[in-house]
Design a protein around this motif. Structure first.
Motif: not given
Length: 223
Positions: A7-11, A15, A22, A28, A30, A33-35
């Motif tokens: 899945t693609k992160p929301s932020c 990519c 990406h 925002q 990133y 690996q966390v938005c």
């Protein structure tokens, strides 16, 4: 094997799986690996003095506005105001410094030393020496100054004003003239020897009493 579809992160807007690049959404971050949204802090990982600031970096933490006010950043770690320098002793124990602490208003990136200590450049508990208070000095005692005592004023006896002899009235003059004429008549008579002797003794007594009174009066005036 993957357990599910990636899945693609929301932020992440887009990519490139081949180049690993990406595009992060505006406003925002990133990180790891966390938005994160703009202004989010790293408190969840124990870094309350760091925040997401996309204008500075979208992939790394940035210093927050609380740094220098409520936090220090020392050796890559965030410390709150008043936190002491702590070193590990053994596997689980720690030892806190008595003199080195976080003071953001004094030094953001290093430990500050409390005023009552001197830094020695070592690890706790031998990193500082307590400054011995200087002995108190007694203030000079104020001496009371006696006011001069006035000597009593010597009072002089009042001076007697001369007494004016009373003026004799016409009746007294007439009576004195009659008495003088009577006495003259008596003097014309032949004196009795007994009367002469008595009158002589009377005159002596009068003279003696007059002398005594004059002496007493002179003593009173002298005093």
């Amino acid at each position: 094997a993957l357990l599910g579809e990636p899945t693609k992160p929301s932020c992440i807007n887009s990519c490139d799986i081949f180049e690993g690049k990406h595009t992060i959404a505006t406003g925002q971050c990133y990180i790891d690996q966390v938005c994160y949204q703009n202004g989010d802090t790293a408190s969840r990982i124990g870094m309350g003095c760091m925040e997401c600031n996309p204008t500075k970096s979208q992939t790394e933490w940035s210093e927050s506005s609380a740094l220098g006010v409520d936090f220090c950043l020392i050796d890559g770690l965030c410390y709150q105001y008043g936190d002491p320098l702590s070193v590990r002793v053994g596997r689980r124990g720690t030892l806190d410094s008595k003199c080195q602490f976080c003071s953001p208003t004094e030094n953001i990136y290093d430990w500050s030393v409390r005023l009552e200590y001197t830094f020695v450049d070592s690890y706790p508990p031998d990193d500082c020496i307590l400054i011995t208070a200087s002995p108190r000095t007694n203030s000079p005692t104020a001496f009371l100054t006696k006011s001069p005592v006035k000597s009593p004023t010597k009072f002089l006896p009042p001076t007697k004003s001369p007494t004016k002899s009373p003026t004799k009235s016409s009746d007294d003059l007439t009576k004195n003239e009659v008495d003088r004429d009577h006495n003259d008549g008596d003097h014309n008579k032949d004196p009795d020897p007994k009367d002469s002797a008595a009158r002589g003794r009377f005159d002596e007594v009068c003279v003696l009493m007059g002398s005594v009174m004059i002496s007493a009066l002179m003593i009173v005036i002298a005093v």
